[in-house]
Enzyme design. Sequence first.
Site, PDB file in Angstrom:
ATOM      1  N   GLU A 190     -11.941  19.266  29.035  1.00 33.48           N
ATOM      2  CA  GLU A 190     -13.532  19.461  29.299  1.00 33.48           C
ATOM      3  C   GLU A 190     -14.314  20.553  28.903  1.00 33.48           C
ATOM      4  O   GLU A 190     -14.173  21.266  28.482  1.00 33.48           O
ATOM      5  CB  GLU A 190     -13.700  18.072  29.599  1.00 33.48           C
ATOM      6  CG  GLU A 190     -13.546  16.772  28.772  1.00 33.48           C
ATOM      7  CD  GLU A 190     -13.476  15.934  29.837  1.00 33.48           C
ATOM      8  OE1 GLU A 190     -14.256  15.702  31.239  1.00 33.48           O
ATOM      9  OE2 GLU A 190     -13.733  14.528  29.052  1.00 33.48           O
ATOM     10  N   ARG A 213      -1.081  15.260  30.179  1.00 30.81           N
ATOM     11  CA  ARG A 213       0.483  14.926  30.435  1.00 30.81           C
ATOM     12  C   ARG A 213      -0.612  13.573  31.093  1.00 30.81           C
ATOM     13  O   ARG A 213      -1.122  13.069  31.541  1.00 30.81           O
ATOM     14  CB  ARG A 213       0.993  15.597  31.749  1.00 30.81           C
ATOM     15  CG  ARG A 213       2.569  14.940  32.165  1.00 30.81           C
ATOM     16  CD  ARG A 213       2.980  15.835  33.315  1.00 30.81           C
ATOM     17  NE  ARG A 213       2.318  15.301  34.283  1.00 30.81           N
ATOM     18  CZ  ARG A 213       2.397  14.611  35.176  1.00 30.81           C
ATOM     19  NH1 ARG A 213       2.672  14.017  35.821  1.00 30.81           N
ATOM     20  NH2 ARG A 213       1.773  14.963  36.562  1.00 30.81           N
ATOM     21  N   GLY A 270      -6.284  18.510  39.291  1.00 28.36           N
ATOM     22  CA  GLY A 270      -6.248  16.963  40.065  1.00 28.36           C
ATOM     23  C   GLY A 270      -7.802  16.694  41.318  1.00 28.36           C
ATOM     24  O   GLY A 270      -7.857  17.968  41.263  1.00 28.36           O
ATOM     25  N   ALA A 349     -11.417   8.784  27.377  1.00 22.93           N
ATOM     26  CA  ALA A 349     -11.659   9.775  26.639  1.00 22.93           C
ATOM     27  C   ALA A 349     -11.765  11.001  26.741  1.00 22.93           C
ATOM     28  O   ALA A 349     -11.935  10.765  28.579  1.00 22.93           O
ATOM     29  CB  ALA A 349     -13.631   9.150  25.807  1.00 22.93           C
ATOM     30  N   HIS A 443     -17.905   1.323   5.004  1.00 25.44           N
ATOM     31  CA  HIS A 443     -17.649   3.132   4.218  1.00 25.44           C
ATOM     32  C   HIS A 443     -18.585   3.488   3.953  1.00 25.44           C
ATOM     33  O   HIS A 443     -19.844   3.620   3.205  1.00 25.44           O
ATOM     34  CB  HIS A 443     -16.756   2.493   2.705  1.00 25.44           C
ATOM     35  CG  HIS A 443     -16.261   3.475   2.000  1.00 25.44           C
ATOM     36  ND1 HIS A 443     -15.553   4.350   1.977  1.00 25.44           N
ATOM     37  CD2 HIS A 443     -16.698   3.826   0.562  1.00 25.44           C
ATOM     38  CE1 HIS A 443     -15.011   5.578   1.247  1.00 25.44           C
ATOM     39  NE2 HIS A 443     -16.501   5.050   0.571  1.00 25.44           N
ATOM     40  N   GLU A 448     -13.304   3.049   8.891  1.00 26.53           N
ATOM     41  CA  GLU A 448     -12.848   2.765   8.866  1.00 26.53           C
ATOM     42  C   GLU A 448     -11.107   2.970   8.490  1.00 26.53           C
ATOM     43  O   GLU A 448      -9.997   1.914   7.859  1.00 26.53           O
ATOM     44  CB  GLU A 448     -12.734   2.678   7.255  1.00 26.53           C
ATOM     45  CG  GLU A 448     -13.054   3.659   6.270  1.00 26.53           C
ATOM     46  CD  GLU A 448     -14.053   3.671   5.207  1.00 26.53           C
ATOM     47  OE1 GLU A 448     -13.829   3.065   4.326  1.00 26.53           O
ATOM     48  OE2 GLU A 448     -14.101   4.960   4.599  1.00 26.53           O
TER      49      GLU A 448
END
Length: 463
Positions: A190, A213, A270, A349, A443, A448
């Site tokens: 990020e 990983r 980490g 995410a 659409h 979609e």
Amino acid sequence: MVYDYDLLVIGAGSGGVRCARIAAEQGAKVAIVEKQHWGGTCVNIGCVPKKLMMMASGFGDEAKLSQGFGWSNQRGEHHWKALIEAKNNEVERLNQVYLSTLRKAGVHIYTGSASFKDPHTLQICKSSLSPEYFETKCVSSERIVIATGSLPTLPDIEGNTLGITSDQAFYLSERPKRVLIVGAGYIGIEFSGIFKGLGSTVDLVYRQKLPLRGFDEDLRQALYDGITQRGITQHNECKPLNVLKRADKYIVHLDNGKKIETDCVFFATGRHPNSKGLNLSTVGVNLSSKGQIFVNNEFETNVPHIYAIGDVIDKINLTPVAIAQGHALAERLFAGSQRHNAYAMTPKAVFFYPPLSSTGLTEEEAVKEGEIEIYQTQFTPMRFAFSSSKFKTFIKMIVDKKTQKVIGLHIMGIDAPEMMQGFAVAIAAGLTKYGFDQTIGIHPSSAEELVSLRQITRVAKKV
Ligand code: NDP
């Protein structure tokens, strides 16, 4: 025994605040202790400021893209100080929102650091931010919840303290022109995207062949390609040996013989559970050598009436998981509820540009369970139609061949997390591929494609 409180929560992060608020709303007498950050890591030095900075970095790309659509604006210079000031104001606003939410629910607030005196008593030492008059105070509670989160971990190398972690990255007085980021997990990916988008030269150093990983291998490959396309220099399959300071620059030697000069070394290597200093040995709470507090499925430690939730239990270290755990625990203790969440299908995410999102099993995990069908596609979204930078959208769906249930979904592309949140509901509910196919698409949209995957790319099974 009469206690001061029914429930005392240590740590006002996402999980702790939710737990305290729900318990108080159920009529329990509740207190919460927080040292510094109302709203915890997420609000102060995590998800919220990170997303704001990621958006800031993406606007530069959007301005460039808009030229293809007829806008004549040039991509201007970015003002780091203005961003940090706006971000700080928003964080301060959210701190107040958290405090007022707790107060409205009737939760008693202590600003300070807490440690155990006995299984039902905490000693609270006033922090410099504390508005209260006490220096130290002892409070007792029938039940205590530990929700103290996690802290960044530095690698054990020479010069490690010369680098920064995400804690400091949010408060740099200037944006470094060159950044070397160690680690290609959530934070490394990020922040490499953020700094690159804002104009820094970024070197990303990581140990594996591919970044991230634990994620699906094909998604990792798509990310690897995306990182290169973004102009970030990847140094994979290596690690730093040391960090040396030379005037106002840093030299980092890698174990592959390379030497990199940079203005800022950022360790994204980490995090570890924040359980030191709680005096847990006094009360006999079991924890790992890394500081992870062991709990059962009901978030109970081995000591009756002491519970733990969130990053400090080191299970799935994500804000919404901590919130779900805090909510479930409070309802179980004070509302007689048996609420359980679909943790196995927790969507994830990673906010790179473009972002990635995953739900369910990776291909590597899924083949261990049985034969699977894989649907995969890659396309250029309309947004890049008039641009020379064509960031592709990658989609991979994994279907259990026998049950036809969708058991894994992996997307990299603009709006991937927004798409995933809706589809994660369908996956957690056990929807089959046929169920996806029956759904009419919107659409034109990228999403979609997820209801239009007709051709099996390949079938895989354990070899
Ligand atoms: P991660 O565990 O995601 O990644 C750590 C990275 O550091 C890996 O690339 C790892 O390599 C590497 N690493 C670890 N130790 C060393 C070492 N000694 N030398 C060199 N490299 C090392 O941790 P992060 O710090 O990125 O993020 C911490 C946690 O915060 C995440 O796990 C996630 O739970 C949470 N988070 C979630 C976000 C989100 O939901 N979007 C955003 C940010 C954080 P290797 O793979 O080889 O072990």
